[in-house]
Each structure stands twice: as structure tokens, then as C-alpha cells.
Enzyme design. Structure first.
Site, short mmCIF file in Angstrom:
data_model
loop_
_atom_site.label_atom_id
_atom_site.label_comp_id
_atom_site.label_asym_id
_atom_site.label_seq_id
_atom_site.Cartn_x
_atom_site.Cartn_y
_atom_site.Cartn_z
N ASP A 89 5.80 5.85 -83.27
CA ASP A 89 6.81 6.22 -82.57
C ASP A 89 7.90 6.72 -83.39
OD1 ASP A 89 5.19 5.43 -80.48
OD2 ASP A 89 6.09 3.34 -80.36
N ARG A 143 -5.11 4.20 -76.95
CA ARG A 143 -5.17 2.89 -76.76
C ARG A 143 -6.61 2.56 -76.10
NH1 ARG A 143 -1.85 3.51 -79.90
NH2 ARG A 143 0.38 2.77 -79.66
#
Length: 385
Positions: A306, A182
């Protein structure tokens, strides 16, 4: 008992997967547009590792989430919601002095320039996780310990914790690591540390785009060359699918847990290179598996990574072949992509198994849209574009 050595006291795994990381309350926009223009938001939850735990529990596995949250209403909401998916939250710690993190996001795809996220997580309870305050016994009690690079970016203490958890030691369970780069979280840090952490794990998930952005490494083969140590490296390539490099090595001294899962490309246990085995030898033994992605009518492009990890781990726990592990990952991702939020009920196992068993031609003709997980026959999903 505290400290890393505590995990070795667990002779047998009592949980399939333990996931450690920050979960936050997320505020989802009521309509598209800039954050400045959105009039209201709905409340949900977000967190890479808790997302994986929820998806695995919904798929029938014994999953636990370990984290640190504030002693506040948002923390209550997180624990209640995650536990509602069937996840064991008994090892979650409450911090009386720090708040639960929250964030707001727009409805646009994370990969576009129009996407906005406003994080309010600096100084959160999760950022205070450290080698001194996590329950090592619970973390090492599972067959798999799942981590992500997001945790490493939260604070120096969190980075120290991940270094402890990925350190070689007898009794360590299979360690799964999603790079989850990120850029916003690494503005004041060196994302190169993610390569160091990944190299110490057994199973690594990494996107081609994030490897290039974080490390300047281009292409699946170059990624594997930079990560010769893990037994399995899953390179996610967006619409092109995924490429898996699996060495099939048997575990070395760093991963001898009898409860470990089999992650190799052929019958083998978990773990890193055998003592004395070099990177070149490991690469020579790789089996490379390429699996195309599915066509999906996307509702919201969040949570798919995810869900993919959860699908792959679920199939790994079941001892399925590598191709099937990737296909289960794609199906779990498709379930999330066809709903507005980060989480949803996965397809029933027998339904997913039927789709995974399709021949290459039928798999390539699949196109999945909203509501597809409720179908009870594989042929209902086979549509020509």
C-alpha cells in the site's frame, strides 16, 4: 444524484486521490507466536485503500477515503484515526445493521507459512457496498480514483460496484487498481475476475507472485501481455524491484476528465487506448523501466504494498519521471517496513527527493533501517552493506 453518471457533474477535480474500500480495526500481537499463544493485542487500523489515503495525506496530498462501516465504536475509531492523518472522511457511510470488520494477525511475514490472520468481516458493513449505495459524486471528484481487488472479493455487490467504477465512460478520472490478491478471500470465488477488472483501469499495480497464483501468469512481460489495455502496468518483483510498462498513450473516450494526472512515460494525459488502437500496437509503444529495490532492515513486513502504491501515486501527481515514481514507491514502502504497523509518517518530501535523485550506484548502496525517515541529509542514509 445517484448512479455512475453522477460523477460527470464534477467539472474539475477538488481532491487529488479518492480511495474506496474496506477498512477494519486490526489487533496486533504483543509478541511473536501463534494466535493461540499470544496473550494480548494492541489496536490499530488496517485496510489497503485507507492505508493509501493516509500515506498520501501525510505526504501533503488531498486524499479522501470512501467506505462503509458499522454504527459502532470500532467504526468511530476508524473514522477518527483515518481523519487524524488528514484524510477527508466526509463520504464514509455508517450502516446501522452491520458491524465494522475486525481482524487479528500474527507478527510473522504474510508470505510465510507461519503467518496467521483471523478475519471477522463476513457480513460487515463494507461487504454491503453496492452500485446502489455509494456516493458517486464524491468518488469521481478526484484526479485519481484508487481501488483494489480486495473489494471485489467481499461480496457479489462489491464486485458489481467495481465493475461499475471501472466501466468506460466520459469524465472518468484516472483509475488506479492494485490487484491485491488475497487467496483466503477467493476460496469460493474466481480470482480470474481480477484480470478483467485490471484490464479496464489506467494504472495497475500487480506482484509477480500474485499474478502467478491468481492467474497462472509467470514473468513481467507475460503480465503486460495479459494486460495490454492499461496505460501503465507496475509489476512488483519483491527484492528484485519493480518493472514498469508505460505506453504514453493519450486518453481515449473513457477518461477525459480535465483534472486527470499525467501517467505516461513521456508527456501525455491519462487514460486507455485510443479508439481503434489494438493491443499489439500498444505493446509496441511501451517504455520499459526497471528500478531495483532498496536494502531495508525490516521490522514488520505489512503495509509495504500500500505504501509503495501511495509513493508511486504521489510522484505521479507531481508529474515526475517513471523511474522517480518507482523510487518514491520504494522509499514509502521502506518507511512502513521499518516500523511495526501498517502506517507511519513518510520521509519529508525534500529528503525523499534527494534520495530519489541519487545516481544508480548510490541508490544501490542505500540501506535503510528504523528511524531513517528522520534523517535530514541524504548522505546519512548511504551505507555500504
Amino acid at each position: 444524484m445517484s448512479g455512475p453518471a453522477a460523477g460527470t457533474a464534477h467539472a474539475a477535480a477538488t481532491t487529488d486521490v479518492v480511495c474506496l474500500g474496506e477498512s477494519m480495526v486490526t489487533f496486533l500481537p504483543s509478541q511473536p507466536g501463534r494466535l493461540a499463544d499470544v496473550p494480548s493485542f494492541g489496536r490499530g487500523i488496517g485496510g489497503a485503500e485507507s492505508n493509501v489515503a493516509c500515506a498520501l495525506a501525510a505526504a501533503g496530498h488531498r486524499a479522501a477515503w470512501v467506505g462503509r462501516i458499522g454504527a459502532d465504536g470500532f467504526g468511530d475509531h476508524l473514522v477518527e484515526t483515518i481523519a487524524g492523518y488528514g484524510v477527508d472522511t466526509s463520504a464514509v457511510r455508517r450502516d446501522p445493521d452491520r458491524p465494522t470488520g475486525i481482524y487479528f494477525r500474527t507478527a510473522t511475514d504474510r508470505g510465510t507459512g507461519a503467518h496467521e490472520v483471523a478475519y471477522y468481516r463476513a457480513g460487515s458493513a463494507a461487504s454491503a457496498m453496492s452500485p446502489a449505495n455509494v456516493p458517486y459524486g464524491e468518488l469521481f471528484a478526484g484526479r485519481i480514483l484508487h481501488l483494489s481487488g480486495i473489494t471485489a472479493a467481499l461480496s457479489a455487490d462489491c464486485l458489481a460496484l467495481l465493475r461499475e467504477l471501472t466501466a468506460p465512460r466520459p469524465g472518468r478520472p484516472l483509475v488506479s487498481f492494485d490487484v491485491n490478491h488475497r487467496p483466503r478471500l477467493w476460496r469460493d470465488g474466481d480470482a480470474g475476475v481480477l484480470l478483467e477488472l485490471a484490464s479496464r483501469c489506467d494504472l495497475v499495480f500487480v506482484g509477480e507472485d500474485e499474478a502467478e497464483e491468481a492467474w497462472g501468469i509467470v514473468g513481467a512481460e507475460a503480465i503486460r501481455a495479459a494486460l495490454p489495455e492499461p496505460s501503465v502496468v507496475v509489476v512488483k518483483r519483491g527484492s528484485a524491484g519493480a518493472t514498469v510498462f508505460a505506453s504514453g498513450r493519450r486518453p481515449g473516450p473513457r477518461s477525459s476528465n480535465a483534472g486527470g494526472a499525467d501517467i505516461g512515460s513521456r508527456p501525455a494525459h491519462v487514460g486507455g487506448a485510443e479508439a481503434g488502437e489494438g493491443a499489439a500496437q500498444a505493446a509496441d509503444r511501451d517504455t520499459v523501466t526497471v528500478v531495483p529495490a532498496l536494502r531495508v532492515d525490516v521490522v514488520a513486513a505489512v503495509g509495504a504494498g500500500d505504501a509503495f502504491a501511495a509513493g508511486f501515486l504521489s510522484a505521479t501527481l507531481r508529474g515526475l519521471p517513471v523511474r522517480d515514481r518507482v523510487r518514491h514507491g520504494h522509499l514509502m514502502a521502506a518507511a512502513v517496513l521499518t516500523v511495526p504497523g501498517d502506517l507511519t509518517e513518510p520521509p519529508a518530501r525534500d529528503h525523499a527527493d534527494r534520495l530519489v535523485a541519487l545516481d544508480d550506484g548510490a541508490w544501490g548502496r542505500l540501506r535503510l533501517g528504523p528511524g531513517w525517515t528522520a534523517a535530514d541529509r541524504a548522505h546519512e542514509e548511504v551505507r555500504t552493506p
